[in-house]
Design a protein around this motif. Structure first.
Motif, short mmCIF file in Angstrom:
data_model
loop_
_atom_site.label_atom_id
_atom_site.label_comp_id
_atom_site.label_asym_id
_atom_site.label_seq_id
_atom_site.Cartn_x
_atom_site.Cartn_y
_atom_site.Cartn_z
N LEU A 9 1.03 -1.47 -0.25
CA LEU A 9 -0.09 0.14 0.15
C LEU A 9 0.87 1.28 -0.02
CD1 LEU A 9 -2.54 1.42 0.21
CD2 LEU A 9 -2.63 1.26 2.68
N ILE A 10 1.19 2.04 -0.76
CA ILE A 10 1.41 3.83 -0.76
C ILE A 10 0.57 4.31 -1.00
CG2 ILE A 10 2.89 4.90 -2.53
CD1 ILE A 10 4.18 1.93 -1.92
N ILE A 11 0.49 5.43 0.05
CA ILE A 11 -0.14 6.45 0.45
C ILE A 11 0.71 7.40 -0.06
CG2 ILE A 11 -1.19 7.64 2.16
CD1 ILE A 11 -0.91 4.82 3.59
N ARG A 12 0.24 8.22 -0.64
CA ARG A 12 0.76 9.90 -1.16
C ARG A 12 -0.06 10.82 -1.12
NH1 ARG A 12 2.68 7.76 -6.95
NH2 ARG A 12 4.80 6.33 -5.93
N GLU A 13 -0.16 12.29 -0.74
CA GLU A 13 -0.11 13.22 -0.12
C GLU A 13 -0.32 14.34 -0.93
OE1 GLU A 13 -1.21 16.36 3.27
OE2 GLU A 13 0.92 15.02 3.84
N HIS A 20 -4.35 6.48 -1.59
CA HIS A 20 -4.71 5.18 -1.16
C HIS A 20 -4.14 4.32 -2.45
CE1 HIS A 20 -4.50 6.68 1.93
NE2 HIS A 20 -4.61 5.52 3.37
N TYR A 21 -2.75 3.58 -3.01
CA TYR A 21 -2.48 2.67 -4.04
C TYR A 21 -2.03 1.34 -3.75
CZ TYR A 21 -2.15 7.70 -6.46
OH TYR A 21 -2.37 8.54 -7.19
N PHE A 22 -2.51 0.49 -4.59
CA PHE A 22 -2.11 -0.71 -3.65
C PHE A 22 -1.69 -1.33 -5.20
CE2 PHE A 22 -6.66 -0.08 -2.78
CZ PHE A 22 -6.82 -0.14 -0.94
N PHE A 38 -7.92 5.16 -3.82
CA PHE A 38 -9.04 5.60 -3.17
C PHE A 38 -8.51 6.47 -2.45
CE2 PHE A 38 -7.62 2.90 0.39
CZ PHE A 38 -7.97 4.04 1.26
N GLN A 39 -9.28 8.00 -2.39
CA GLN A 39 -8.49 9.10 -1.58
C GLN A 39 -9.61 9.76 -0.33
OE1 GLN A 39 -10.24 9.67 -5.15
NE2 GLN A 39 -8.14 8.73 -5.44
#
Length: 131
Positions: A9-13, A20-22, A38-39
């Motif tokens: 899971l990658i989380i970017r602001e 959130h990217y899987f 999803f955001q």
């Protein structure tokens, strides 16, 4: 039969959202993700989005982790134009903790520094965390 799996899971602001990217992969120098992102709207916890659809907040539950109250929020995804895609997203501290799809019979859990909440969710016998 229920299956449980893990995924990156990658989380970017970005602006006022946490994206959130899987399952991030780099193919020929291009980023590719296992599924749609999803955001989470960091200004309004009642708003998360998946597949460009706002997901309703359906329930909240308090858990105690290291003597601190943690709120896990449960959001529901259902695309009325599709079959067998219904799912729940469980969010704590603006981070995805679990993705649960009864339609696909899968659960994903995302570990952070303290993964105590995962055990609490897995052992939850109430209707909050459906198996």
């Amino acid at each position: 039969m229920q299956s449980t799996d893990t995924s990156s899971l990658i989380i970017r602001e970005k602006e006022n959202r946490l994206e959130h990217y899987f399952g991030l992969e780099i193919i020929d120098g291009q980023e590719s993700f296992f599924s749609q992102s999803f955001q989470i709207d960091t200004n309004n916890i009642s708003k998360i989005f998946s597949w460009q659809t706002q997901l309703p907040l359906v329930e909240e539950k308090n858990y105690f982790v290291n003597n601190k109250k943690k709120i896990v929020r449960k959001y529901y995804f259902d695309d009325e134009k599709s079959i067998d895609e219904e799912a729940f997203y469980f969010i704590m501290d603006n981070r995805l903790v679990s993705y649960n799809s009864a339609a696909l019979n899968i659960q994903y859990f995302y570990k952070y520094e303290d993964s105590t909440i995962i055990g609490l969710l897995k052992n939850d016998t109430t209707s909050f965390f459906k198996r």
